[in-house]
Structures are given as structure tokens and as C-alpha cells.
Design a protein around this motif. Structure first.
Motif, PDB file in Angstrom:
ATOM      1  N   ARG A 233       2.389  19.078   3.400  1.00 42.57           N
ATOM      2  CA  ARG A 233       3.692  19.274   4.035  1.00 42.57           C
ATOM      3  C   ARG A 233       4.636  18.080   3.830  1.00 42.57           C
ATOM      4  O   ARG A 233       5.850  18.224   3.897  1.00 42.57           O
ATOM      5  N   LEU A 234       4.070  16.894   3.558  1.00 40.18           N
ATOM      6  CA  LEU A 234       4.893  15.702   3.386  1.00 40.18           C
ATOM      7  C   LEU A 234       4.976  15.233   1.924  1.00 40.18           C
ATOM      8  O   LEU A 234       5.512  14.159   1.647  1.00 40.18           O
ATOM      9  N   SER A 235       4.471  16.055   1.008  1.00 39.17           N
ATOM     10  CA  SER A 235       4.390  15.616  -0.391  1.00 39.17           C
ATOM     11  C   SER A 235       5.755  15.430  -1.039  1.00 39.17           C
ATOM     12  O   SER A 235       5.873  14.706  -2.032  1.00 39.17           O
ATOM     13  N   ARG A 236       6.786  16.059  -0.501  1.00 39.46           N
ATOM     14  CA  ARG A 236       8.128  15.924  -1.073  1.00 39.46           C
ATOM     15  C   ARG A 236       8.959  14.862  -0.358  1.00 39.46           C
ATOM     16  O   ARG A 236      10.111  14.621  -0.714  1.00 39.46           O
ATOM     17  N   SER A 237       8.380  14.237   0.635  1.00 41.44           N
ATOM     18  CA  SER A 237       9.124  13.241   1.410  1.00 41.44           C
ATOM     19  C   SER A 237       9.207  11.925   0.641  1.00 41.44           C
ATOM     20  O   SER A 237       8.225  11.482   0.028  1.00 41.44           O
TER      21      SER A 237
ATOM     22  N   LEU B 273       0.841  -1.188   0.000  1.00 43.56           N
ATOM     23  CA  LEU B 273       0.000   0.000   0.000  1.00 43.56           C
ATOM     24  C   LEU B 273       0.879   1.241   0.000  1.00 43.56           C
ATOM     25  O   LEU B 273       1.889   1.307   0.713  1.00 43.56           O
ATOM     26  N   ILE B 274       0.500   2.211  -0.812  1.00 39.00           N
ATOM     27  CA  ILE B 274       1.260   3.439  -1.014  1.00 39.00           C
ATOM     28  C   ILE B 274       0.470   4.620  -0.455  1.00 39.00           C
ATOM     29  O   ILE B 274      -0.740   4.708  -0.641  1.00 39.00           O
ATOM     30  N   GLY B 275       1.183   5.538   0.225  1.00 40.65           N
ATOM     31  CA  GLY B 275       0.526   6.728   0.747  1.00 40.65           C
ATOM     32  C   GLY B 275       0.192   7.715  -0.360  1.00 40.65           C
ATOM     33  O   GLY B 275       0.907   7.819  -1.360  1.00 40.65           O
ATOM     34  N   LEU B 276      -0.911   8.415  -0.180  1.00 37.80           N
ATOM     35  CA  LEU B 276      -1.354   9.406  -1.158  1.00 37.80           C
ATOM     36  C   LEU B 276      -1.702  10.685  -0.407  1.00 37.80           C
ATOM     37  O   LEU B 276      -2.561  10.681   0.488  1.00 37.80           O
ATOM     38  N   VAL B 277      -1.016  11.779  -0.760  1.00 38.93           N
ATOM     39  CA  VAL B 277      -1.252  13.064  -0.098  1.00 38.93           C
ATOM     40  C   VAL B 277      -1.458  14.136  -1.160  1.00 38.93           C
ATOM     41  O   VAL B 277      -0.996  13.975  -2.304  1.00 38.93           O
TER      42      VAL B 277
ATOM     43  N   PRO C 121     -10.585   5.886  -8.277  1.00 36.23           N
ATOM     44  CA  PRO C 121     -10.507   7.246  -8.827  1.00 36.23           C
ATOM     45  C   PRO C 121     -11.133   8.288  -7.909  1.00 36.23           C
ATOM     46  O   PRO C 121     -10.664   9.423  -7.840  1.00 36.23           O
ATOM     47  N   ALA C 122     -12.197   7.893  -7.191  1.00 37.38           N
ATOM     48  CA  ALA C 122     -12.815   8.829  -6.253  1.00 37.38           C
ATOM     49  C   ALA C 122     -11.864   9.152  -5.105  1.00 37.38           C
ATOM     50  O   ALA C 122     -11.766  10.306  -4.654  1.00 37.38           O
ATOM     51  N   VAL C 123     -11.134   8.121  -4.611  1.00 35.93           N
ATOM     52  CA  VAL C 123     -10.142   8.357  -3.547  1.00 35.93           C
ATOM     53  C   VAL C 123      -9.091   9.344  -4.031  1.00 35.93           C
ATOM     54  O   VAL C 123      -8.752  10.316  -3.338  1.00 35.93           O
ATOM     55  N   VAL C 124      -8.564   9.114  -5.245  1.00 40.04           N
ATOM     56  CA  VAL C 124      -7.543  10.008  -5.797  1.00 40.04           C
ATOM     57  C   VAL C 124      -8.096  11.415  -5.970  1.00 40.04           C
ATOM     58  O   VAL C 124      -7.420  12.403  -5.662  1.00 40.04           O
ATOM     59  N   GLY C 125      -9.336  11.515  -6.439  1.00 40.27           N
ATOM     60  CA  GLY C 125      -9.953  12.827  -6.627  1.00 40.27           C
ATOM     61  C   GLY C 125     -10.108  13.582  -5.314  1.00 40.27           C
ATOM     62  O   GLY C 125      -9.850  14.792  -5.250  1.00 40.27           O
ATOM     63  N   LEU C 126     -10.513  12.875  -4.270  1.00 44.21           N
ATOM     64  CA  LEU C 126     -10.681  13.515  -2.962  1.00 44.21           C
ATOM     65  C   LEU C 126      -9.341  13.971  -2.394  1.00 44.21           C
ATOM     66  O   LEU C 126      -9.230  15.069  -1.830  1.00 44.21           O
ATOM     67  N   VAL C 127      -8.309  13.129  -2.550  1.00 44.81           N
ATOM     68  CA  VAL C 127      -6.975  13.519  -2.079  1.00 44.81           C
ATOM     69  C   VAL C 127      -6.467  14.698  -2.904  1.00 44.81           C
ATOM     70  O   VAL C 127      -5.933  15.679  -2.365  1.00 44.81           O
TER      71      VAL C 127
ATOM     72  N   LYS D 110      -3.902  12.551 -10.298  1.00 45.40           N
ATOM     73  CA  LYS D 110      -3.911  13.982 -10.593  1.00 45.40           C
ATOM     74  C   LYS D 110      -4.146  14.793  -9.320  1.00 45.40           C
ATOM     75  O   LYS D 110      -5.081  14.542  -8.573  1.00 45.40           O
ATOM     76  N   GLY D 111      -3.256  15.757  -9.065  1.00 43.95           N
ATOM     77  CA  GLY D 111      -3.390  16.618  -7.887  1.00 43.95           C
ATOM     78  C   GLY D 111      -2.922  15.968  -6.613  1.00 43.95           C
ATOM     79  O   GLY D 111      -3.060  16.546  -5.534  1.00 43.95           O
ATOM     80  N   ALA D 112      -2.358  14.741  -6.705  1.00 45.84           N
ATOM     81  CA  ALA D 112      -1.917  14.019  -5.510  1.00 45.84           C
ATOM     82  C   ALA D 112      -0.499  13.507  -5.721  1.00 45.84           C
ATOM     83  O   ALA D 112      -0.043  13.317  -6.857  1.00 45.84           O
ATOM     84  N   ARG D 113       0.194  13.264  -4.621  1.00 41.63           N
ATOM     85  CA  ARG D 113       1.550  12.716  -4.647  1.00 41.63           C
ATOM     86  C   ARG D 113       1.581  11.377  -3.919  1.00 41.63           C
ATOM     87  O   ARG D 113       0.889  11.205  -2.897  1.00 41.63           O
ATOM     88  N   THR D 114       2.382  10.455  -4.445  1.00 42.13           N
ATOM     89  CA  THR D 114       2.545   9.170  -3.764  1.00 42.13           C
ATOM     90  C   THR D 114       3.785   9.213  -2.878  1.00 42.13           C
ATOM     91  O   THR D 114       4.809   9.798  -3.249  1.00 42.13           O
ATOM     92  N   VAL D 115       3.682   8.602  -1.710  1.00 39.24           N
ATOM     93  CA  VAL D 115       4.806   8.527  -0.775  1.00 39.24           C
ATOM     94  C   VAL D 115       4.865   7.111  -0.205  1.00 39.24           C
ATOM     95  O   VAL D 115       3.847   6.449  -0.040  1.00 39.24           O
ATOM     96  N   THR D 116       6.078   6.656   0.083  1.00 40.71           N
ATOM     97  CA  THR D 116       6.241   5.362   0.722  1.00 40.71           C
ATOM     98  C   THR D 116       5.903   5.480   2.200  1.00 40.71           C
ATOM     99  O   THR D 116       6.398   6.375   2.882  1.00 40.71           O
TER     100      THR D 116
END
Length: 296
Positions: free
Chosen positions: A179-183, A170-174, A228-234, A254-260
Motif C-alpha cells: 500500500r505504501l510502495s508508491r509513496s 537506511l532506506i525502507g524496503l516494501v 540478498p535474502a532480505v530483499v528476496g523475503l521482501v 527485485k520484487g521490492a520498492r525502496t522508500v524514504t
């Protein structure tokens, strides 16, 4: 019980008019024809042939049986040919049920490869999340269930054939501006105060367990099975989420970043079938193609 070989002998005797002629046509001896006719008469419980001098004629029962024999033997031949076609993968049917992220990632490549190798094999697909998909398999509503589970293997599938496919992290989505999008890596405890967007009930339970193990209970403001709804909300900045890597492969964030996210949250992806179904050539071929698709 009437045997097909006896019907073939009866039809030959009726067509040729004698045991000796029937034996020549069938490529066997006259005593063998006589013995099989006696066995057939014993099976049906009545006389089928009457000898009058050198001639032989059918009784009324014999005439009835000869009338049906052609249809019966033709049906058996057709059945044998159809079974041979299925066994040889010239035809066949497989009913597959899969969870959504599996349907969009593993299934297309597997079914395309199956069709190329065995164009006569037809596969139908419906979607269902476990445990419903596993119930469908046990109830006879499908032949293969693509499913997943979290944590150590238990006994829930002990009655099934389990084909492990892959481990899906599972991958984090922000949100992009988070504040953590570049981590590169995020401890899940760092997301304790966030608004959460959760997925399917099984994934939701796992999320709550992992968060509680890290010392907090996630505040789930939104819950949806639609990735897609989860990604849209994030992407709209309404919260954070964790999604299976398979799901992210099939959705543009789109509009979201993935983080480990640490600690790692993983689910085991498997293909399930029943022991008897695993011996069916079309089912076995589909399982093999799913394994190959997962390995890519």
C-alpha cells in the motif's frame, strides 16, 4: 653489542691485511680503523687480531667472526632494502576487514585504485561485522577495520585512529504491491503493523530503538545478515525492512520498492586503525583510497 660498522672494518682488515690498507678501502683514516677494531674487541670481550711485525693475523675468534660477518652484513643490507621498498610503497601488506555492504561497494574501487598506484602493495580482505571487526584490529588480526556505528560518537573507539568515510542512511524496503510502495516518503510509524525482516544484530537493535521511539515494537518474523535474502523475503511479500543505502547499491531489489523512511536512520561509516599502524605507508595509502572511494 656488535655493530655493523665494526664488522665492515673487521672484514676489510682481514681482506687487506693491515689497518692502513683497510682505511684506504673504507675511505677513512688509519686511527679510525684502529679505534673501531678496539671497540669491536671490547664488545666481544676477546682479542680478534694479532700483530706480528708488519703483518697482522686473525685469532680463532677473529676468524669465526669474519666467517659470520658476510652473512650478517648481507642480511642487514637485504633488510634495509626491504624496509626501503615498504616505505616507498614498492612493496607491503595490508590486512583489511570489512562488513559485507562495505566489501561490495567501497572496497573494490579503493583496492583497484591502490593497486594501480602501488602495484607492489598486497591487500587481503576478510569480512566481519562490528564489534568483532574492531576486536580483530585490537587483537592484531588486521591492520584496518571498516566499521560503522549508529547515533552520536561515543568513547568506544577513543584508542583508535578514526577516519570518517560517509554517512549511510537506511532506506525502507516494501513489496511492489504494498500500500505504501508508491509513496515518496514513509513515516516509520505507518509500518507498525507489518511483519519485519531484520538484518545484523547491531542494525536490529537500532531498528527496535527507532520503532519504539515512534510508539511501537516491530514484529520481527525473519532475521538474516544476508542482504540478498532480505530483499528476496521482501520481494516475496513476506514483510518490510530497512536496509543501508550501501547494501541496496549492491543488491538489485527485485520484487521490492525502496522508500524514504522518516525519521531518518543513519549510520556513520569509518575506517579504523591503530595509531602506530597509521604511520605505515601502505596502511596510510589504503586509508586514503578508502576516503576517495567513499567521496564518489
Amino acid at each position: 653489542m656488535i655493530e655493523a660498522r665494526h664488522l665492515r672494518v673487521l672484514r676489510a682488515v682481514a681482506a687487506t691485511g693491515s689497518f692502513s690498507a683497510a682505511a684506504r678501502e673504507l675511505g677513512c683514516t688509519q686511527p679510525a680503523v684502529s679505534q673501531q677494531m678496539k671497540a669491536l674487541e671490547t664488545s666481544v670481550g676477546t682479542t680478534l687480531l694479532i700483530r706480528t711485525g708488519r703483518e697482522m693475523r686473525l685469532t680463532q675468534a677473529g676468524e669465526a667472526l669474519v666467517r659470520h660477518a658476510s652473512g650478517i652484513l648481507a642480511g642487514l643490507t637485504a633488510a634495509e632494502e626491504e624496509v626501503a621498498a615498504i616505505a616507498g610503497l614498492r612493496s607491503g601488506r595490508v590486512r583489511l576487514v570489512s562488513f559485507p555492504s562495505g566489501s561490495s561497494t567501497l572496497v573494490p574501487g579503493a583496492l583497484a585504485a591502490l593497486r594501480e598506484a602501488h602495484p607492489g602493495t598486497r591487500v587481503s580482505l576478510v569480512e566481519a561485522e562490528p564489534p568483532r571487526s574492531v576486536e580483530m584490529l585490537r587483537e592484531g588480526d588486521c591492520d584496518i577495520a571498516l566499521a560503522f556505528r549508529y547515533g552520536a560518537a561515543g568513547t568506544e573507539w577513543d584508542d583508535l585512529v578514526v577516519r570518517p568515510l560517509l554517512t549511510d542512511r537506511l532506506i525502507g524496503l516494501v513489496p511492489e504491491g504494498h500500500r505504501l510502495s508508491r509513496s515518496a516518503e514513509v513515516d516509520i510509524a505507518d509500518l507498525a503493523g507489518e511483519s519485519w525482516i531484520a538484518g545484523c544484530p547491531r542494525c536490529r537493535r537500532q531498528l527496535v530503538e527507532v520503532c519504539e521511539d515512534s510508539g511501537f515494537t516491530p514484529r520481527i518474523d525473519f532475521a538474516t545478515d544476508d542482504y540478498p535474502a532480505v530483499v528476496g523475503l521482501v520481494g516475496a511479500g513476506l514483510g518490510v525492512a530497512v536496509l543501508p543505502e550501501l547494501a541496496i547499491e549492491s543488491v538489485r531489489p527485485k520484487g521490492a520498492r525502496t522508500v524514504t523512511v522518516e525519521p531518518a536512520i543513519e549510520r556513520e561509516i569509518v575506517a579504523l586503525t591503530l595509531p602506530d599502524l597509521a604511520q605505515v605507508p601502505a596502511v596510510a595509502a589504503t586509508l586514503d583510497r578508502l576516503s576517495l572511494a567513499a567521496a564518489r
